[in-house]
Design an enzyme around this catalytic site. Structure first.
Site, PDB file in Angstrom:
ATOM      1  N   TYR A  21       5.525  19.319  -0.465  1.00  0.00           N
ATOM      2  CA  TYR A  21       6.688  18.840   0.273  1.00  0.00           C
ATOM      3  C   TYR A  21       7.712  18.108  -0.598  1.00  0.00           C
ATOM      4  O   TYR A  21       8.617  17.456  -0.082  1.00  0.00           O
ATOM      5  CB  TYR A  21       6.258  17.923   1.426  1.00  0.00           C
ATOM      6  CG  TYR A  21       5.140  16.978   1.075  1.00  0.00           C
ATOM      7  CD1 TYR A  21       5.301  15.989   0.118  1.00  0.00           C
ATOM      8  CD2 TYR A  21       3.898  17.090   1.694  1.00  0.00           C
ATOM      9  CE1 TYR A  21       4.273  15.134  -0.208  1.00  0.00           C
ATOM     10  CE2 TYR A  21       2.855  16.237   1.380  1.00  0.00           C
ATOM     11  CZ  TYR A  21       3.049  15.265   0.436  1.00  0.00           C
ATOM     12  OH  TYR A  21       2.029  14.407   0.103  1.00  0.00           O
ATOM     13  N   ARG A 134      -0.970  17.479  -2.145  1.00  0.00           N
ATOM     14  CA  ARG A 134      -0.682  16.766  -3.397  1.00  0.00           C
ATOM     15  C   ARG A 134      -1.680  17.197  -4.464  1.00  0.00           C
ATOM     16  O   ARG A 134      -2.825  16.731  -4.472  1.00  0.00           O
ATOM     17  CB  ARG A 134      -0.780  15.250  -3.207  1.00  0.00           C
ATOM     18  CG  ARG A 134       0.371  14.609  -2.476  1.00  0.00           C
ATOM     19  CD  ARG A 134       0.294  13.093  -2.617  1.00  0.00           C
ATOM     20  NE  ARG A 134       1.316  12.402  -1.871  1.00  0.00           N
ATOM     21  CZ  ARG A 134       2.543  12.139  -2.328  1.00  0.00           C
ATOM     22  NH1 ARG A 134       2.880  12.523  -3.543  1.00  0.00           N
ATOM     23  NH2 ARG A 134       3.406  11.486  -1.575  1.00  0.00           N
ATOM     24  N   LEU A 195       9.796  16.601   6.252  1.00  0.00           N
ATOM     25  CA  LEU A 195      10.800  17.432   6.915  1.00  0.00           C
ATOM     26  C   LEU A 195      11.646  18.122   5.863  1.00  0.00           C
ATOM     27  O   LEU A 195      12.587  17.553   5.322  1.00  0.00           O
ATOM     28  CB  LEU A 195      11.695  16.598   7.838  1.00  0.00           C
ATOM     29  CG  LEU A 195      12.678  17.406   8.693  1.00  0.00           C
ATOM     30  CD1 LEU A 195      11.928  18.299   9.686  1.00  0.00           C
ATOM     31  CD2 LEU A 195      13.650  16.496   9.426  1.00  0.00           C
ATOM     32  N   CYS A 272      22.745   9.243  -2.693  1.00  0.00           N
ATOM     33  CA  CYS A 272      21.392   9.127  -2.124  1.00  0.00           C
ATOM     34  C   CYS A 272      20.541  10.206  -2.766  1.00  0.00           C
ATOM     35  O   CYS A 272      21.045  11.284  -3.098  1.00  0.00           O
ATOM     36  CB  CYS A 272      21.460   9.318  -0.601  1.00  0.00           C
ATOM     37  SG  CYS A 272      19.849   9.447   0.221  1.00  0.00           S
ATOM     38  N   ASP A 273      19.248   9.957  -2.939  1.00  0.00           N
ATOM     39  CA  ASP A 273      18.439  10.970  -3.624  1.00  0.00           C
ATOM     40  C   ASP A 273      18.156  12.191  -2.754  1.00  0.00           C
ATOM     41  O   ASP A 273      17.741  13.230  -3.260  1.00  0.00           O
ATOM     42  CB  ASP A 273      17.142  10.381  -4.192  1.00  0.00           C
ATOM     43  CG  ASP A 273      16.244   9.751  -3.154  1.00  0.00           C
ATOM     44  OD1 ASP A 273      16.735   9.426  -2.054  1.00  0.00           O
ATOM     45  OD2 ASP A 273      15.050   9.560  -3.434  1.00  0.00           O
ATOM     46  N   CYS A 321      17.892   2.456  15.986  1.00  0.00           N
ATOM     47  CA  CYS A 321      17.871   3.764  15.330  1.00  0.00           C
ATOM     48  C   CYS A 321      19.211   4.145  14.701  1.00  0.00           C
ATOM     49  O   CYS A 321      19.264   4.615  13.565  1.00  0.00           O
ATOM     50  CB  CYS A 321      17.465   4.812  16.362  1.00  0.00           C
ATOM     51  SG  CYS A 321      17.632   6.515  15.835  1.00  0.00           S
ATOM     52  N   CYS A 325      18.345   8.877   9.896  1.00  0.00           N
ATOM     53  CA  CYS A 325      18.751   9.196   8.527  1.00  0.00           C
ATOM     54  C   CYS A 325      19.659  10.427   8.509  1.00  0.00           C
ATOM     55  O   CYS A 325      19.416  11.412   9.218  1.00  0.00           O
ATOM     56  CB  CYS A 325      17.514   9.456   7.680  1.00  0.00           C
ATOM     57  SG  CYS A 325      17.871   9.921   5.969  1.00  0.00           S
TER      58      CYS A 325
END
Length: 365
Positions: A21, A134, A195, A272-273, A321, A325
């Site tokens: 991910y 992972r 996501l 932003c990354d 909220c 994001c």
């Protein structure tokens, strides 16, 4: 100027793992001529010297990747050297480093302890869960190495927290995951929902949906309450802060995007990354000042979070909220791109925990 932080990528996308991910490996497309990008000391010195000139109450450097330890311990010794050179007496400087833990040994541990680095360690739970998504580049388990790293950090009295990605591997195993962390003495936890899109633009196979994440948060909350709130869990702490009207410390749930900028290995700056794409590039620290770059960020990228649809504006949970994001709004498979893909998740969680959180707040006041 309002204080901001730096999220620095000294090795960019380079990593010794191949987590299913991982969203940052795609940055290799931007720097395709550099298989193993590394920040040189000229760029590093520029970053530190210019940032410390602002004399914020606290100047925070966040070191991430890829895997930031790949650049070696000597690089971070140089970091401290430059910070001491360009800082002034009494200036507070903070360093945080997010790592998969594979390369950490006693030398790293002693260094982190001496210079008070805060470490974020990626760990998804017990071995079977962690190993599902992972693994090493050769698809081998690295769980034992991560667990040895936790012992190394404890032995050297290094402060660390756990970053756990919520995926199909653990979304239905809440009790097992939470008890694993508590039993091992890991009391500072953050849970990030997976996501990402696959090559077709649809939600990738390892990702969870909004209903699953909402149930995960509610079940986790029950475990947290039943354990007498032994752990500090970022989403829960943020929600409590939101009820009180305080800053949440979790940018996904804040009214505005967190005030930081990403610095790539060659000095390129992004807002932003999650948005390290050519179209979002703000400039380069070798040519632009931080003042110019943060102004551009705040007047272009950052204002997008303030744009909310009418149902968000009228929602009883808006202050907790604020539409979520931007990354989760802009997700290509989001059925309602004007707000977070996890809208349903948060509504379920906020309503489920409201009474209990009100009781907690009463006891604190």
């Amino acid at each position: 100027m309002e204080p901001f932080q730096l999220l620095i990528k000294p090795v960019s996308f380079d990593c010794n793992l191949r987590c299913k991910y991982c969203f940052y490996l795609r940055v290799a497309d931007l720097y395709s001529n550099n298989v193993h990008p590394r920040m040189d000391y000229k760029v590093l010195e520029r970053i530190i010297s210019k940032f410390l000139q602002y004399r914020f109450n606290e100047s925070v450097f966040n070191w991430q990747g890829g895997e930031p330890t790949l650049i070696g311990l000597n690089f971070y010794k140089k970091v401290v050297e430059f910070q001491q050179q360009y800082g002034i007496s009494g200036q507070v400087i903070g360093n945080a480093l997010q790592t998969n833990g594979i390369l950490i040994n006693d030398d790293w541990g002693k260094f982190f302890n001496e210079y008070h680095f805060l470490i974020g360690l990626s760990l998804d739970g017990p071995k079977q869960i962690h190993d599902r998504y992972r693994k090493s580049i050769g698809s081998k388990s690295i769980w034992e190495k991560v667990m040895k790293t936790t012992e190394c950090l404890k032995k050297n009295n290094v402060e660390f927290n756990i970053l756990c990605v919520v995926s199909k591997a653990n979304v239905n195993r809440v009790r097992e995951v939470y008890n694993f962390f508590i039993d091992n003495g890991f009391y500072y936890l953050q849970f990030i929902p997976a996501l990402e899109a696959d090559k077709t633009g649809k939600k990738a196979s390892y990702c969870i949906n909004a209903s699953q994440y909402g149930k995960f948060l509610c079940d986790l909350y029950d475990e947290w309450i039943n354990s007498n709130r032994k752990a500090s869990i970022r989403t829960f702490d943020a929600t409590l802060a939101g009820h009180l009207g305080y800053p949440k410390g979790y940018c996904a749930l804040e009214e505005k995007c967190a005030n930081y900028m990403v610095v790539e290995w060659n000095g390129d700056i992004y807002p932003c990354d999650f948005f390290v794409y050519e179209k979002y590039k703000l400039g380069n620290i070798m040519q632009n000042s931080f003042a110019e770059l943060i102004e551009k960020r705040n007047t272009t990228f950052a204002i997008q979070k303030e744009k909310l649809p009418q149902d968000c504006l009228e929602c009883e949970w808006k202050k907790l909220c604020f539409g979520g994001c931007l990354k989760d709004r802009f997700f290509t498979d989001n059925p309602h791109p004007e707000k977070t893909y996890f809208c349903e998740s948060y509504k379920n969680f906020f309503s489920y925990t409201f009474k209990e959180q009100a009781n907690i707040l009463k006891k604190r006041i």
